[in-house]
Motif scaffolding. Structure first.
Motif, PDB file in Angstrom:
ATOM      1  N   GLY A  65       0.801  -1.213   0.000  1.00 46.47           N
ATOM      2  CA  GLY A  65       0.000   0.000   0.000  1.00 46.47           C
ATOM      3  C   GLY A  65       0.838   1.269   0.000  1.00 46.47           C
ATOM      4  N   LEU A  66       0.296   2.313  -0.608  1.00 47.97           N
ATOM      5  CA  LEU A  66       1.018   3.582  -0.679  1.00 47.97           C
ATOM      6  C   LEU A  66       1.292   4.149   0.707  1.00 47.97           C
ATOM      7  CD1 LEU A  66       2.217   5.914  -2.312  1.00 47.97           C
ATOM      8  CD2 LEU A  66      -0.097   6.867  -2.516  1.00 47.97           C
ATOM      9  N   VAL A  89       5.023  -2.645  -5.839  1.00 49.09           N
ATOM     10  CA  VAL A  89       3.915  -2.228  -6.702  1.00 49.09           C
ATOM     11  C   VAL A  89       2.803  -1.618  -5.852  1.00 49.09           C
ATOM     12  CG1 VAL A  89       2.271  -2.931  -8.467  1.00 49.09           C
ATOM     13  CG2 VAL A  89       4.471  -4.135  -8.270  1.00 49.09           C
ATOM     14  N   ILE A  90       2.396  -0.392  -6.212  1.00 53.41           N
ATOM     15  CA  ILE A  90       1.228   0.218  -5.577  1.00 53.41           C
ATOM     16  C   ILE A  90      -0.003  -0.355  -6.263  1.00 53.41           C
ATOM     17  CG2 ILE A  90       0.049   2.370  -5.037  1.00 53.41           C
ATOM     18  CD1 ILE A  90       2.827   2.029  -3.705  1.00 53.41           C
ATOM     19  N   PRO A  91      -0.889  -1.052  -5.517  1.00 50.76           N
ATOM     20  CA  PRO A  91      -1.902  -1.874  -6.173  1.00 50.76           C
ATOM     21  C   PRO A  91      -3.251  -1.238  -6.455  1.00 50.76           C
ATOM     22  CG  PRO A  91      -1.838  -2.395  -3.846  1.00 50.76           C
ATOM     23  CD  PRO A  91      -0.773  -1.351  -4.081  1.00 50.76           C
ATOM     24  N   TYR A  92      -3.631  -0.184  -5.701  1.00 50.21           N
ATOM     25  CA  TYR A  92      -5.032   0.224  -5.787  1.00 50.21           C
ATOM     26  C   TYR A  92      -5.225   1.554  -5.076  1.00 50.21           C
ATOM     27  CZ  TYR A  92     -10.167  -0.401  -5.561  1.00 50.21           C
ATOM     28  OH  TYR A  92     -11.530  -0.274  -5.706  1.00 50.21           O
ATOM     29  N   HIS A 129       0.046  -0.288 -10.433  1.00 42.67           N
ATOM     30  CA  HIS A 129      -0.861  -1.273 -11.025  1.00 42.67           C
ATOM     31  C   HIS A 129      -2.226  -0.632 -11.254  1.00 42.67           C
ATOM     32  CE1 HIS A 129      -4.121  -4.276 -10.430  1.00 42.67           C
ATOM     33  NE2 HIS A 129      -3.382  -5.033 -11.209  1.00 42.67           N
ATOM     34  N   ASN A 130      -2.731  -0.772 -12.458  1.00 41.01           N
ATOM     35  CA  ASN A 130      -4.020  -0.160 -12.805  1.00 41.01           C
ATOM     36  C   ASN A 130      -5.203  -1.091 -12.589  1.00 41.01           C
ATOM     37  OD1 ASN A 130      -2.949  -1.550 -15.421  1.00 41.01           O
ATOM     38  ND2 ASN A 130      -5.141  -1.307 -15.787  1.00 41.01           N
ATOM     39  N   TYR A 159       1.032  -3.414 -15.854  1.00 43.77           N
ATOM     40  CA  TYR A 159      -0.120  -3.262 -16.733  1.00 43.77           C
ATOM     41  C   TYR A 159      -1.084  -4.422 -16.562  1.00 43.77           C
ATOM     42  CZ  TYR A 159      -2.522  -2.409 -21.258  1.00 43.77           C
ATOM     43  OH  TYR A 159      -3.438  -2.170 -22.249  1.00 43.77           O
ATOM     44  N   ASP A 160      -2.247  -4.149 -15.977  1.00 50.98           N
ATOM     45  CA  ASP A 160      -3.316  -5.134 -15.886  1.00 50.98           C
ATOM     46  C   ASP A 160      -4.188  -4.936 -17.118  1.00 50.98           C
ATOM     47  OD1 ASP A 160      -5.708  -6.585 -15.252  1.00 50.98           O
ATOM     48  OD2 ASP A 160      -5.042  -6.622 -13.165  1.00 50.98           O
TER      49      ASP A 160
END
Length: 251
Positions: A65-66, A89-92, A129-130, A159-160
């Protein structure tokens, strides 16, 4: 043959973790991608570490998480060192936290750029992550995904692809635009309309409507290093893991 990774979030509803890791190794996966809940306490960290070692798997990337990255980068660096993580990776972004304007998205990108600079002191890379909302145009036509990456030139892109497609985007445009910045790709598929409703309309990679053979080759051509199998809500994670792995061998 490309060494494949697996986002462990796909198996969150199928404990125990040890069985999942054993399954993945038997199928032929080389890597996994972790996520924050697995790292929430020392017992979880210990279980993940011992399971990876027991089954010969590595974890080159992990979702974090950020807030943790901003508030305790030292702890992030320690976890990365322990697991051999190369890319955080920042996920959401939670709905209430999402910017509503282009300037807001640029400011968010600048936050990511600051985190990337801090983590780089520990030899780590940062990626974003998008989901679908980053590919929904704002009132002025700008895409949040573009604004983020333009404002954070050192941040990589996980890239999702299927989430972008769900937003109505042409999946090849980001490949051409961002090229080698797409360090990691999430491979998931979309079921035909009306199918797989119990799995939120997702499909196993290679068993949906997306042209994954072309996408996979295009991503490899621009230098994408890690391909991570993911399904947000599989009814059977073993079926998904096996079919996604098998399909990818044919791309």
């Amino acid at each position: 043959m490309t060494a494949l990774s697996y986002q462990l979030y796909s198996s969150r509803l199928f404990p125990p973790l040890e069985d999942t890791l054993k399954m993945l190794a038997e199928i032929g996966y080389a890597h996994v991608e972790g996520y924050s809940a697995l790292l929430a306490d020392s017992a979880g960290v210990d279980a993940l570490e011992s399971g990876l070692q027991a089954h010969g798997l590595t974890m080159p990337s992990c979702h974090v998480g950020l807030d943790m990255c901003e508030n305790d980068p030292g702890a992030v660096a320690q976890l990365a060192s322990r697991f051999g993580i190369e890319t955080i990776v920042i996920p959401y972004i939670q709905p209430d936290d999402r910017p509503a304007t282009a300037d807001g998205w640029r400011a968010y990108g600048q936050r990511l750029a600051a985190v990337a600079q801090e983590l780089s002191k520990s030899g780590l890379k940062l990626a974003y992550h998008n989901h679908d909302f980053e590919f929904v145009p704002l009132a002025d036509g700008a895409l949040p995904m573009d604004l983020i990456l333009e404002s954070a030139p050192t941040v990589l892109f996980e890239y999702d692809v299927a989430w972008a497609v769900r937003a109505g985007a042409d999946p090849m445009i980001p490949v051409a635009k961002y090229g080698s910045r797409i360090a990691i790709a999430h491979l998931k598929d979309i079921a035909p309309d009306g199918e797989a409703q119990d799995e939120d309309g997702w499909a196993d990679v290679g068993h949906g409507i997306m042209d994954w053979s072309s996408l996979f080759q295009s991503l490899r051509a621009v230098g994408t290093r890690h391909f991570v199998m993911e399904h947000d809500n599989p009814s059977d994670h073993r079926r998904f893991a096996q079919r996604a792995f098998d399909a990818t061998q044919t791309f």
